[in-house]
Design a protein around this motif. Structure first.
Motif, PDB file in Angstrom:
ATOM      1  N   HIS A 279      42.426  42.737  63.812  1.00 16.25           N
ATOM      2  CA  HIS A 279      43.784  42.770  64.359  1.00 16.25           C
ATOM      3  C   HIS A 279      43.800  42.550  65.863  1.00 16.25           C
ATOM      4  N   LEU A 280      42.629  42.385  66.471  1.00 17.87           N
ATOM      5  CA  LEU A 280      42.529  42.139  67.902  1.00 17.87           C
ATOM      6  C   LEU A 280      42.321  40.649  68.161  1.00 17.87           C
ATOM      7  N   SER A 281      42.760  40.201  69.310  1.00 17.26           N
ATOM      8  CA  SER A 281      42.458  38.833  69.723  1.00 17.26           C
ATOM      9  C   SER A 281      40.969  38.734  70.048  1.00 17.26           C
ATOM     10  N   PRO A 282      40.422  37.517  70.131  1.00 19.01           N
ATOM     11  CA  PRO A 282      39.002  37.396  70.476  1.00 19.01           C
ATOM     12  C   PRO A 282      38.631  38.111  71.773  1.00 19.01           C
ATOM     13  N   LEU A 283      39.409  37.931  72.825  1.00 14.65           N
ATOM     14  CA  LEU A 283      39.074  38.588  74.087  1.00 14.65           C
ATOM     15  C   LEU A 283      39.226  40.100  73.988  1.00 14.65           C
ATOM     16  N   GLU A 284      40.151  40.576  73.172  1.00 13.05           N
ATOM     17  CA  GLU A 284      40.279  42.016  72.969  1.00 13.05           C
ATOM     18  C   GLU A 284      39.073  42.575  72.222  1.00 13.05           C
ATOM     19  N   GLN A 285      38.550  41.826  71.262  1.00 14.01           N
ATOM     20  CA  GLN A 285      37.353  42.276  70.554  1.00 14.01           C
ATOM     21  C   GLN A 285      36.166  42.398  71.510  1.00 14.01           C
ATOM     22  N   ILE A 286      36.013  41.409  72.350  1.00 12.69           N
ATOM     23  CA  ILE A 286      34.912  41.434  73.316  1.00 12.69           C
ATOM     24  C   ILE A 286      35.106  42.583  74.300  1.00 12.69           C
ATOM     25  N   ALA A 287      36.346  42.765  74.766  1.00 12.77           N
ATOM     26  CA  ALA A 287      36.635  43.853  75.687  1.00 12.77           C
ATOM     27  C   ALA A 287      36.380  45.204  75.043  1.00 12.77           C
ATOM     28  N   GLN A 288      36.722  45.351  73.762  1.00 12.02           N
ATOM     29  CA  GLN A 288      36.491  46.615  73.082  1.00 12.02           C
ATOM     30  C   GLN A 288      35.003  46.947  73.014  1.00 12.02           C
ATOM     31  N   MET A 289      34.180  45.949  72.772  1.00  8.86           N
ATOM     32  CA  MET A 289      32.740  46.203  72.748  1.00  8.86           C
ATOM     33  C   MET A 289      32.220  46.580  74.122  1.00  8.86           C
ATOM     34  N   GLN A 290      32.776  45.996  75.166  1.00  7.53           N
ATOM     35  CA  GLN A 290      32.359  46.356  76.517  1.00  7.53           C
ATOM     36  C   GLN A 290      32.820  47.748  76.902  1.00  7.53           C
ATOM     37  N   ALA A 291      33.921  48.190  76.326  1.00  4.93           N
ATOM     38  CA  ALA A 291      34.460  49.513  76.658  1.00  4.93           C
ATOM     39  C   ALA A 291      33.748  50.627  75.910  1.00  4.93           C
ATOM     40  N   ALA A 292      33.267  50.357  74.718  1.00  4.80           N
ATOM     41  CA  ALA A 292      32.780  51.414  73.829  1.00  4.80           C
ATOM     42  C   ALA A 292      31.490  52.039  74.341  1.00  4.80           C
ATOM     43  N   ASP A 293      31.515  53.361  74.468  1.00  3.40           N
ATOM     44  CA  ASP A 293      30.284  54.118  74.706  1.00  3.40           C
ATOM     45  C   ASP A 293      29.571  54.399  73.388  1.00  3.40           C
ATOM     46  N   ILE A 294      30.361  54.675  72.335  1.00  2.62           N
ATOM     47  CA  ILE A 294      29.814  54.914  71.001  1.00  2.62           C
ATOM     48  C   ILE A 294      30.689  54.179  70.002  1.00  2.62           C
ATOM     49  N   LEU A 295      30.072  53.430  69.113  1.00  2.00           N
ATOM     50  CA  LEU A 295      30.802  52.732  68.059  1.00  2.00           C
ATOM     51  C   LEU A 295      30.099  53.015  66.738  1.00  2.00           C
ATOM     52  N   VAL A 296      30.868  53.431  65.728  1.00  2.00           N
ATOM     53  CA  VAL A 296      30.352  53.701  64.396  1.00  2.00           C
ATOM     54  C   VAL A 296      30.989  52.688  63.447  1.00  2.00           C
ATOM     55  N   ALA A 297      30.172  52.069  62.590  1.00  2.00           N
ATOM     56  CA  ALA A 297      30.708  51.004  61.727  1.00  2.00           C
ATOM     57  C   ALA A 297      29.940  50.932  60.421  1.00  2.00           C
ATOM     58  N   PRO A 298      30.645  50.729  59.305  1.00  2.00           N
ATOM     59  CA  PRO A 298      29.952  50.387  58.056  1.00  2.00           C
ATOM     60  C   PRO A 298      29.300  49.019  58.197  1.00  2.00           C
ATOM     61  N   HIS A 299      28.260  48.786  57.421  1.00  2.00           N
ATOM     62  CA  HIS A 299      27.604  47.489  57.449  1.00  2.00           C
ATOM     63  C   HIS A 299      28.624  46.388  57.166  1.00  2.00           C
ATOM     64  N   GLY A 300      28.575  45.325  57.958  1.00  2.00           N
ATOM     65  CA  GLY A 300      29.469  44.194  57.768  1.00  2.00           C
ATOM     66  C   GLY A 300      29.311  43.208  58.903  1.00  2.00           C
ATOM     67  N   ALA A 301      29.903  42.030  58.722  1.00  2.01           N
ATOM     68  CA  ALA A 301      29.740  40.946  59.692  1.00  2.01           C
ATOM     69  C   ALA A 301      30.250  41.323  61.071  1.00  2.01           C
ATOM     70  N   GLY A 302      31.205  42.279  61.143  1.00  2.43           N
ATOM     71  CA  GLY A 302      31.736  42.683  62.437  1.00  2.43           C
ATOM     72  C   GLY A 302      30.695  43.237  63.384  1.00  2.43           C
ATOM     73  N   LEU A 303      29.551  43.681  62.847  1.00  2.00           N
ATOM     74  CA  LEU A 303      28.494  44.193  63.717  1.00  2.00           C
ATOM     75  C   LEU A 303      27.853  43.097  64.562  1.00  2.00           C
ATOM     76  N   ALA A 304      28.156  41.844  64.270  1.00  2.00           N
ATOM     77  CA  ALA A 304      27.723  40.769  65.168  1.00  2.00           C
ATOM     78  C   ALA A 304      28.328  40.942  66.553  1.00  2.00           C
ATOM     79  N   ASN A 305      29.414  41.730  66.640  1.00  2.00           N
ATOM     80  CA  ASN A 305      30.020  42.010  67.942  1.00  2.00           C
ATOM     81  C   ASN A 305      29.118  42.826  68.847  1.00  2.00           C
ATOM     82  N   MET A 306      28.011  43.359  68.330  1.00  2.00           N
ATOM     83  CA  MET A 306      27.035  43.998  69.214  1.00  2.00           C
ATOM     84  C   MET A 306      26.585  43.040  70.311  1.00  2.00           C
ATOM     85  N   THR A 307      26.692  41.756  70.077  1.00  2.00           N
ATOM     86  CA  THR A 307      26.372  40.762  71.098  1.00  2.00           C
ATOM     87  C   THR A 307      27.077  41.082  72.408  1.00  2.00           C
TER      88      THR A 307
END
Length: 454
Positions: free
Chosen positions: A337-365
């Protein structure tokens, strides 16, 4: 037209330094492999079923032994290919398969599946031995004008976010300084595109986006520019630059035993990333305004919208975990539901992120160094998928923990469905919940008090 994979390997695969048709764009790369700082990686067996937990622990011991302790960056360099063909997400030069990065690895796997006999595998080993012995180095540099040539890049498919992010999107970075008007063709098997592909291309590489074309039919090129990952080059050519890198003090000595067989390739893949992934990260972070990062939550549960085009996998038993994360100030974020730049910004903001296994974990990049990413997996993902996200973790230098929980709806230890049946859902039991919350609490203890603020 199918590719005949039971021919002699020298007729099936293109070998640099033996077969013509590939030249570097100037300047010739000065390095092939170099040591870099990677992620901190931990694995936890937390099934509620004792027998499954024992299996998880045994697998973790094997996985940890396989992990190379030195992380390397592998150079991905612009090249010119002659008499090339791209189709079905891979390239060929003079009718031989171009062993290039992940696309080349998939073709190697297909070759192995069709050549299981011992004598055929022995013939393959001999071909790689010959390649290392006879390759003429250095490889040539293209001397003519290249800006007027189109660009061809492999794309596994038009719907998988993981493959798009880790294999294809970063390749555009090597051509952003190109002021020409030649097309950048992304070659995929079928024209089954999802909107996120164009969205990320436009967000991260806006200057190049108008030139990008998605090509699902076979295409021949007399000459074409492409990006060459040196992943397979490591096994095909005996290059003194590689030897110098792996013989550096402190480098895991197993880097000095590079071989082309699947277990060795997998070990290298889990302890490396292509320079194109680093360039993707750098370009993406430059595109994100700091104010956007500051608006994002710092404690994140990566939710998933299971409606629409998303594939239903499902969670069960998550109520206790969600309650515990909520008490600690976590926010549920559906990245789709986030734009591409919002997704990238969210990863830069997160101190801790918890996620079920899935393709979205590629955002660890895009994660910030030192951030904690906790993946929740199962015995199925442990057996068939763990390690896929390690390059994303290494390039960001985050902390990457995986907690193996239970498979939803599977009660007996031996019932682990193959990946051909698709990813199964995750059941987050009591042990997995306790472990995840303990990891979160430990990480929170090292964060400033405002970490839970939005």
């Amino acid at each position: 037209m199918s590719v005949e994979l039971q021919r002699p390997p020298m007729a099936v695969f293109h070998f640099p330094g033996i077969h013509p048709g590939m030249s570097y764009l100037a300047p010739r790369p000065g390095w092939v492999l170099r040591q870099v700082e990677g992620a901190a990686v931990r694995l936890f067996a937390e099934s509620d079923e004792p027998t499954v937990r024992d299996m998880q622990r045994s697998a973790i011991e094997r996985q940890e032994r396989r992990l190379l302790t030195t992380v390397m960056e592998i150079n991905a360099s612009p090249v010119v290919l002659e008499n090339a063909q791209f189709r079905n997400a891979f390239g060929m030069i003079d009718g031989r398969i171009w062993l290039n990065g992940a696309a080349g690895n998939r073709m190697r796997n297909k070759f192995d599946q069709q050549n299981t006999e011992e004598w055929r595998q022995g013939r393959l080993v001999s071909a790689f031995r010959r390649g290392r012995k006879e390759a003429a180095l250095p490889l040539p540099v293209w001397k003519d004008r290249a800006a007027d040539l189109p660009v061809a890049i492999e794309l596994k498919n038009g719907f998988n976010y993981y493959h798009f992010t880790t294999e294809t999107l970063g390749c555009l970075a090597s051509f952003v300084q190109d002021d020409g008007d030649q097309p950048i063709n992304l070659h995929l098997p079928q024209d089954n595109l999802r909107g996120f592909l164009t969205g990320f291309i436009e967000a991260v590489f806006p200057r190049s986006a108008p030139r990008v074309r998605f090509v699902s039919s076979a295409c021949r090129y007399d000459r074409v520019r492409a990006l060459y990952s040196h992943q397979h080059y490591l096994y095909q050519v005996e290059d003194p630059r590689v030897q110098a890198a792996v013989n550096q003090p402190g480098v895991d000595p197993r880097w000095n035993t590079l071989r082309s067989e699947a277990p060795y390739r997998k070990a290298v893949a889990m302890a490396s990333y292509d320079s194109s992934l680093r360039l993707l990260r750098e370009h993406a972070l430059r595109r994100v305004p700091r104010k956007l990062v500051e608006k994002m939550p710092r404690l994140v549960w990566m939710g998933r919208d299971e409606g629409g085009a998303a594939r239903l996998r499902g969670l069960s038993g998550q109520a206790r975990l969600m309650a515990g994360l909520g008490e600690r100030g976590f926010h549920c974020v559906a990245f789709e539901h986030l734009s591409p730049l919002e997704q990238i910004a969210q990863m830069q903001a997160a101190d801790i992120l918890v996620a079920p296994h899935g393709a979205g974990l590629a955002n660890m990049t895009y994660a910030k160094p030192g951030a904690l990413v906790i993946e929740i997996g199962t015995r199925q993902t442990q057996m068939h998928r763990w390690g896929d996200f390690l390059p994303c973790a290494h390039v960001s230098r985050c902390r990457y923990d995986t907690v193996f929980a239970d498979i939803a709806g599977v009660s007996r230890a031996g019932e682990v469905p193959p990946m051909s049946e698709g990813h199964m859902g995750i059941h987050i039991g009591k042990r997995a919940t306790r472990r995840i919350l303990a990891l979160v609490d430990d990480a929170l203890a090292g964060l400033p008090a405002q970490a839970s603020a939005v």
